[in-house]
Motif scaffolding. Structure first.
Motif, short mmCIF file in Angstrom:
data_model
loop_
_atom_site.label_atom_id
_atom_site.label_comp_id
_atom_site.label_asym_id
_atom_site.label_seq_id
_atom_site.Cartn_x
_atom_site.Cartn_y
_atom_site.Cartn_z
N LYS A 12 0.83 -1.21 0.00
CA LYS A 12 0.00 0.00 0.00
C LYS A 12 0.86 1.25 0.00
O LYS A 12 0.55 2.23 -0.68
N GLU A 40 -8.15 -3.31 14.35
CA GLU A 40 -9.26 -2.85 13.50
C GLU A 40 -10.55 -3.46 14.03
O GLU A 40 -10.96 -4.54 13.61
N ASP A 68 -8.97 1.78 4.49
CA ASP A 68 -9.39 0.42 4.78
C ASP A 68 -10.07 -0.09 3.52
O ASP A 68 -10.88 0.61 2.90
N THR A 69 -9.68 -1.29 3.13
CA THR A 69 -10.15 -1.84 1.86
C THR A 69 -10.81 -3.18 2.11
O THR A 69 -10.37 -3.97 2.94
N SER A 84 -11.92 -8.74 5.18
CA SER A 84 -11.03 -9.26 4.13
C SER A 84 -9.64 -9.63 4.65
O SER A 84 -9.05 -10.62 4.20
N ALA A 85 -9.10 -8.85 5.58
CA ALA A 85 -7.72 -9.13 6.05
C ALA A 85 -7.66 -10.41 6.86
O ALA A 85 -6.66 -11.13 6.84
N PHE A 94 -2.28 -13.75 3.20
CA PHE A 94 -2.86 -13.55 1.87
C PHE A 94 -3.20 -14.88 1.21
O PHE A 94 -4.26 -15.02 0.58
N PHE A 117 -13.39 -4.29 -5.27
CA PHE A 117 -12.61 -3.76 -4.16
C PHE A 117 -13.21 -2.40 -3.81
O PHE A 117 -13.50 -1.60 -4.71
N PHE A 150 -0.42 -7.43 -4.26
CA PHE A 150 -0.47 -8.11 -2.96
C PHE A 150 -1.92 -8.50 -2.69
O PHE A 150 -2.82 -8.23 -3.49
N GLY A 151 -2.13 -9.13 -1.56
CA GLY A 151 -3.49 -9.46 -1.12
C GLY A 151 -4.22 -10.33 -2.13
O GLY A 151 -3.70 -11.37 -2.59
N TYR A 152 -5.42 -9.92 -2.51
CA TYR A 152 -6.26 -10.71 -3.41
C TYR A 152 -5.96 -10.44 -4.90
O TYR A 152 -6.67 -10.96 -5.77
N ASP A 153 -4.95 -9.62 -5.21
CA ASP A 153 -4.66 -9.26 -6.61
C ASP A 153 -4.55 -10.47 -7.55
O ASP A 153 -5.02 -10.40 -8.69
N LYS A 174 -2.10 -0.72 -12.50
CA LYS A 174 -3.00 -0.96 -11.35
C LYS A 174 -3.43 0.37 -10.73
O LYS A 174 -4.62 0.59 -10.48
N HIS A 179 -9.15 1.01 -6.89
CA HIS A 179 -9.91 1.58 -5.78
C HIS A 179 -9.06 2.58 -5.00
O HIS A 179 -9.47 3.71 -4.77
N ARG A 180 -7.83 2.17 -4.59
CA ARG A 180 -7.00 3.07 -3.79
C ARG A 180 -6.51 4.25 -4.63
O ARG A 180 -6.43 5.37 -4.15
#
Ligand code: IMP
Length: 195
Positions: A12, A40, A68-69, A84-85, A94, A117, A150-153, A174, A179-180
């Motif tokens: 991020k 969180e 927060d995503t 999601s996290a 992940f 997202f 990263f993450g769900y990408d 990207k 979204h971000r």
């Protein structure tokens, strides 16, 4: 301007630095000795982004922002969403999260795999909160592809690039659609007009 991004996620941080570009000196909590995990405990993306931004502002008094995503999958009633996290485990794992997501979707054969997202950014500027939001629409791939991001990408195929998962796009591509990217560009524009 100097601003803290309330995140410990290197992916991020790299994205935000590229999205905000010159004119912003971006710092993370670790740069100023804050290394603990921020809990969180909110029930919405908005609440969690406020918790993270307020935590850093309360300790430093500096201008800061947090995002927060969540990944919202239609066939799963919007899950994992705000969870999601920690979808599969309490840690930010992940791989385990993706395994669980694909397993849950296998239980819904024939259902659309549409998802999005959603990022909510809370900016605390001169002690006041401001909110920015961005979404990225797409579908969940049947299996992982790609090594970026990263993450769900690796399992998210954005509508803009139906042949690729986000993990197959370069950072610049990207950030242009994400979204971000949308939320942070809106924040940067607000700051340029109001700071
Ligand atoms: P959080 O905003 O750090 O709480 O992220 C929630 C979950 O979504 C974590 O598992 C992140 O890795 C994942 N996530 C956040 N942003 C992205 C992204 O841009 N792509 C893929 N996964 C993401």
């Amino acid at each position: 301007m100097k601003i803290i991004f309330a995140t410990g996620n290197k992916g991020k941080l790299r994205e935000a630095a590229e999205i905000l570009g010159e004119g912003f000196t971006l710092m993370c909590p670790a740069d100023i000795g804050i290394t603990e995990d921020i809990e969180e405990t909110g029930e919405t993306l908005e609440e969690n982004s406020v918790i993270k931004a307020d935590y850093i502002h309360d300790r430093t008094g500096m201008d800061c922002f947090a995002d927060d995503t969540g990944l919202e999958v239609d066939a799963l009633g919007g899950a994992p969403g705000v969870h999601s996290a920690r979808y599969a485990t309490e840690g930010h794992d992940f791989d385990a999260n993706i395994d669980k997501l694909l397993a849950e979707l296998e239980k819904c054969p024939g259902e659309p795999r549409t998802a999005r997202f959603r990022s909510v950014v809370t900016l605390v500027f001169k002690g006041e909160r401001h909110f920015f939001e961005g979404t990225l629409e797409g579908v969940i791939a049947p299996a992982r592809r790609g090594g970026n991001g990263f993450g769900y990408d690796p399992v998210f195929i954005p509508d803009e690039f139906p042949e690729n998962t986000v993990a197959e796009l370069d950072d610049e591509t990207k950030n242009a659609i994400s979204h971000r990217g949308k939320a942070l560009r809106a924040m940067a524009e607000w700051l340029r007009e109001n700071a």
